[in-house]
Design a protein around this motif. Structure first.
Motif, PDB file in Angstrom:
ATOM      1  N   VAL A 153     -47.933 -77.848  28.298  1.00 34.79           N
ATOM      2  CA  VAL A 153     -48.408 -76.481  28.789  1.00 34.79           C
ATOM      3  C   VAL A 153     -47.653 -75.558  29.611  1.00 34.79           C
ATOM      4  O   VAL A 153     -47.776 -74.418  29.785  1.00 34.79           O
ATOM      5  N   LYS A 154     -46.539 -76.140  30.181  1.00 34.28           N
ATOM      6  CA  LYS A 154     -45.472 -75.279  30.987  1.00 34.28           C
ATOM      7  C   LYS A 154     -44.811 -74.329  30.226  1.00 34.28           C
ATOM      8  O   LYS A 154     -44.323 -74.421  29.098  1.00 34.28           O
ATOM      9  N   TYR A 155     -44.856 -72.731  30.994  1.00 34.76           N
ATOM     10  CA  TYR A 155     -44.237 -71.884  30.329  1.00 34.76           C
ATOM     11  C   TYR A 155     -42.776 -71.856  30.815  1.00 34.76           C
ATOM     12  O   TYR A 155     -42.407 -72.160  32.113  1.00 34.76           O
ATOM     13  N   ASP A 156     -41.657 -71.590  29.987  1.00 34.05           N
ATOM     14  CA  ASP A 156     -40.427 -71.444  30.252  1.00 34.05           C
ATOM     15  C   ASP A 156     -40.201 -70.063  31.049  1.00 34.05           C
ATOM     16  O   ASP A 156     -40.574 -69.097  30.628  1.00 34.05           O
ATOM     17  N   PRO A 157     -39.516 -70.107  32.352  1.00 34.51           N
ATOM     18  CA  PRO A 157     -39.584 -68.806  33.104  1.00 34.51           C
ATOM     19  C   PRO A 157     -38.849 -67.776  32.296  1.00 34.51           C
ATOM     20  O   PRO A 157     -38.890 -66.575  32.729  1.00 34.51           O
ATOM     21  N   GLU A 158     -37.909 -68.282  31.554  1.00 39.65           N
ATOM     22  CA  GLU A 158     -36.953 -67.294  30.896  1.00 39.65           C
ATOM     23  C   GLU A 158     -37.666 -66.383  29.655  1.00 39.65           C
ATOM     24  O   GLU A 158     -37.307 -65.323  29.347  1.00 39.65           O
ATOM     25  N   THR A 159     -39.068 -67.059  29.466  1.00 37.17           N
ATOM     26  CA  THR A 159     -39.625 -66.075  28.535  1.00 37.17           C
ATOM     27  C   THR A 159     -40.795 -65.162  29.102  1.00 37.17           C
ATOM     28  O   THR A 159     -41.600 -64.639  28.431  1.00 37.17           O
ATOM     29  N   VAL A 160     -40.980 -65.187  30.382  1.00 35.10           N
ATOM     30  CA  VAL A 160     -42.314 -64.530  31.159  1.00 35.10           C
ATOM     31  C   VAL A 160     -41.583 -63.385  31.962  1.00 35.10           C
ATOM     32  O   VAL A 160     -40.464 -63.511  32.888  1.00 35.10           O
ATOM     33  N   TRP A 161     -41.966 -62.075  31.815  1.00 32.15           N
ATOM     34  CA  TRP A 161     -41.370 -61.127  32.764  1.00 32.15           C
ATOM     35  C   TRP A 161     -42.231 -60.881  34.002  1.00 32.15           C
ATOM     36  O   TRP A 161     -41.496 -60.430  35.015  1.00 32.15           O
TER      37      TRP A 161
END
Length: 506
Positions: free
Chosen positions: A223-231
């Protein structure tokens, strides 16, 4: 401007037909970009106000209870609400799915799917006997703004992906653990929470499995998002306080969110007959609990009287708590809970919030010290458990400035409409420059707190009547719903559209 004016004035179906015709003529028009820009400069009341309010009302009817609104994590009503939100996401042109924590997602990839995404969200769960705006307002205004972009042919022209997330749990009513949805997305939800159970003995994992969502300690991290994919992340929320109404303004930008600690205090005494045990011989946990609640109230009203060591008041700590420290006892339960029985055990919750984390810890330390002192004097046993901790979250200054500019732009758009609903000659930018947008602190917790562990965050508050929330009396006016939708639209124009396709309000 003629296209934009006609599109705003014509009834909605004719407006859509005109949009389609305009798109067909684009290859032959030298002013196509200007046409797009002016087209989304409309006020779009049919979508941002009328439809948005109707959807809030419709969603407010999706409840597990008769006669009042109650929608907790993974309840039947929660699932129905999620399905309804998915249909509205698809109506806005978004691809939808539900993740392993029950969060509902709607996403547009735009021109560059590999770019970092803008996330917009709020929660779909409610407290018991809730109002229809808390949480839902942020989801609906985001979808309304994206729908406007979609009908204007702009959705596929976004320079970065935009994703709306309806978080499955923020209130923490069912499992007494807040931010189940957003903490999972941010990657800060402990795996142990899957085994926490509700009052019926159902675990978080079991509640999800009942709705055909398989989750385990191993795949929770999916479920966790990769911080590198989020602006970045933005959230629109009703203020839940009276400041904006007092100022006479519809929108405000949030500077930061107070940290929060939830305690459970258990007091154990001697159970006995109400008529036969003399007062001087009693070890009454109810009387002890009552005294402890008064101690808490005094401590939080006047921390300067308590936070002193070696005779010196911790002035900097007390100063940091000024204006933000609030303490609440929200639940009390007793055993065996009979009118003719001296209780054997009393438990109650304590909610402590402050913008300064060190100051909050100082209050908790002093409260714990006083609890054990009072309990010792009364010959009862006390246990203090920390059930929840969330550090204060500061909103990102740069992202907040963009959101503030968008809120001013929304006010500017209102400014070119006179009291009779007709356009005035003043420029939008001219009016927007004079629109005040206050900066507020948030004493309430929000999904932005959890999301701040993943990416930079910003929040927009919307005025509510009387500052009332967590109640069926909570109310946001139709025009303020409209203003919030306009602000989200302006933010999307400024941050996700190429400069030649958007109005620059910065």
């Amino acid at each position: 401007m003629a296209y934009a004016y006609l599109q705003c004035q014509l009834p909605s179906p004719l407006s859509f037909l005109l949009s389609a015709l305009f798109l067909l003529l684009l290859p032959f028009s030298s002013s196509a970009d200007a046409g797009f820009s002016e087209g989304i400069n409309c006020l779009h009341p049919e979508i941002l106000k009328d439809e948005a309010v109707a959807r809030l009302v419709e969603l407010g009817k999706v409840s597990d209870a008769e006669g009042y609104l109650e929608r907790v994590f993974q309840s039947p009503a929660s699932v129905r609400a999620g399905n309804l939100i998915r249909t509205w996401m698809e109506d806005a042109g978004l691809k939808t799915w539900v993740d392993r924590m029950g969060n509902v997602h709607g996403r547009s990839e735009g021109l560059n799917p590999s770019e970092k995404a803008l996330l917009i969200g709020s929660h779909l769960d409610t407290v018991v006997d809730a109002g229809i705006f808390d949480g839902a307002l942020g989801i609906i205004t985001a979808l309304s703004a994206l729908k406007v972009l979609n009908i204007n042919g702009m959705l596929e022209k976004l320079k970065r992906p935009v994703e709306v997330i309806a978080f499955s749990d923020e209130e923490g009513v069912r499992f007494q653990s807040t931010f189940l949805g957003s903490a999972a997305v941010a990657g800060v939800l402990p795996v142990s929470v899957l085994h926490v159970h509700d009052k019926s003995g159902v675990t978080v994992q079991g509640a999800l499995r009942k709705n055909s969502i398989e989750i385990s300690e191993e795949n929770l991290l999916e479920v966790k998002y990769d911080p590198e994919t989020v602006w970045g992340y933005i959230e629109v929320h009703m203020e839940q306080g009276p400041v904006l109404e007092t100022l006479g303004l519809p929108l405000g930008v949030v500077k930061g969110i107070a940290g929060q600690t939830r305690l459970k205090v258990t007091v154990k005494g001697q159970q006995g007959h109400a008529g036969t045990v003399p007062m001087k011989m009693r070890r009454d946990p109810m009387a002890a609990a009552a005294e402890l609640m008064v101690v808490l109230e005094n401590l939080c009203k006047q921390p300067e009287d308590y936070l002193a060591y070696d005779g010196q008041c911790l002035e900097s700590t007390v100063q940091s708590l000024s204006g933000s420290l609030v303490c609440t006892v929200g639940e009390i339960w007793t055993w065996p809970s009979a009118s003719n029985v001296i209780p054997g055990q009393v438990s109650f919750t304590v909610d402590i919030r402050a913008m300064d984390d060190l100051g909050r810890e100082a209050i908790i330390y002093e409260l714990s010290r006083k609890i054990h002192q009072v309990c010792g004097e009364r010959s009862v046993v006390c246990l203090v458990e920390r059930k929840h901790d969330a550090k204060a979250a500061a909103c990102d200054p740069e992202l907040s400035l963009k959101l503030k500019s968008a809120a001013a732009a929304a006010g500017g758009r209102w400014g070119v409409i006179d009291d009779n609903g007709k356009e005035e000659s003043r420029a939008v930018d001219e009016v927007a420059a004079a629109v005040p947008v206050p900066v507020l602190m948030s004493g309430a917790g929000h999904d932005a707190m959890a999301m701040s562990k993943l990416t930079k965050v910003a929040m927009l508050f919307v005025r509510c009547r009387g500052g009332v929330s967590h109640s069926p009396e909570e109310h946001v006016s139709e025009d303020d719903v409209w203003a919030a939708g306009l602000a989200v639209l302006a933010f999307l124009e400024n941050t996700t559209l190429s400069p030649h396709l958007s109005n620059n309000y910065e």
